[in-house]
Design a protein around this motif. Structure first.
Motif: not given
Length: 257
Positions: A1-16, A49-55
């Motif tokens: 399964m692949k997970w991604a994160r992005g910005i939609t046309g209205d500027g909303s952030e979405v993960m799925g 695809p992820v906004d890490p707390g620790k990198f």
């Protein structure tokens, strides 16, 4: 399964979850709870695809590189941290600051943590790994070695955009079968097998969890092997891992350069 994160046309952030050319929104990373209708990937600008707390990044974790450098195999990960502002994603423009001097790419396999873990065994660590992604750990060689009394790992690797991640997190893949490649202006410049790791992902997570609690979304770059090379403004640099995808960025010079 692949997970991604992005910005939609209205500027909303979405993960799925990514399936059939669509992004199916979920409440959080790994959640089964849908939070809206599926969105065409054509209508989403992908982020890391992820906004890490620790990198966290590793040094000297591949046998071929250790042999070439005359280095012993570590029993515990040799690691550093990258600043959260170093994070960048697919298609980003990465500015190479004048202060960075010589910069090299480092194509790497990334581990994404899915469960909080503290002082866990390698067996338990395997269950805590949510999935894998592609990473380009850009590094300033001049900064790293500028002061002989103190190698500046964090500064050398934390310029804005120097932690490229993406395009997705793949949760169902055998890391041992993966090949990490880097293309510069469409020319292959690095290629090595993940199976050449000294410490496996499970060992890495287990050892790090003995030093600090790892939380969902934390990101670990497994280190690179031989083949890392200098890059300069104007180049397009892509990390490619079959089964995960490719993440590319364009390098540029500062506006006042």
């Amino acid at each position: 399964m692949k997970w991604a994160r992005g910005i939609t046309g209205d500027g909303s952030e979405v993960m799925g979850v990514v399936a059939d050319g669509m992004l199916h929104p979920r409440a959080t990373l790994g959640s089964d709870l849908a939070t809206g209708d599926a969105i065409s990937l054509d209508d989403v600008t992908l982020l890391a695809p992820v906004d890490p707390g620790k990198f966290i990044g590793l040094w000297n974790n591949f046998k071929a590189a250790a042999e070439k450098g005359g280095m012993a195999h570590p029993e515990h990960p040799l690691y550093f941290f990258k600043a959260d502002t170093s994070l960048s994603g697919p298609g980003a423009e990465v500015v190479l600051p004048a202060a960075a001097g010589r910069v090299v790419f480092e194509g790497e396999l990334g581990i994404v943590i899915g469960k909080t873990c503290e002082n866990v065994t390698p067996e338990a660590a395997k269950d805590a790994i949510f999935g894998y992604t592609c990473i380009n750990d850009f590094t300033s060689l001049d900064v790293l070695n500028a002061d002989p009394s103190f190698p500046q790992w964090t500064r050398a690797k934390s310029f804005d955009g120097f932690g490229v991640v993406g395009p997705v997190i793949e949760t169902d893949i055998d890391w041992r079968a993966l090949e990490i490649k880097v293309l510069v202006n469409d020319r292959e410049r690095q290629s090595y097998p993940a199976s050449d790791m000294i410490l496996s992902p499970e060992q890495i997570v287990s050892c790090l969890s003995q030093d600090m609690t790892l939380n969902p979304g934390d990101l670990i770059a497994c280190g690179t092997s031989i083949g890392a090379r200098p890059v300069k403004a104007g180049m397009v640099v892509e990390v490619v891992i079959d089964g995960i995808g490719e993440v590319g960025v364009t390098l540029s010079a500062p506006m006042d350069a």
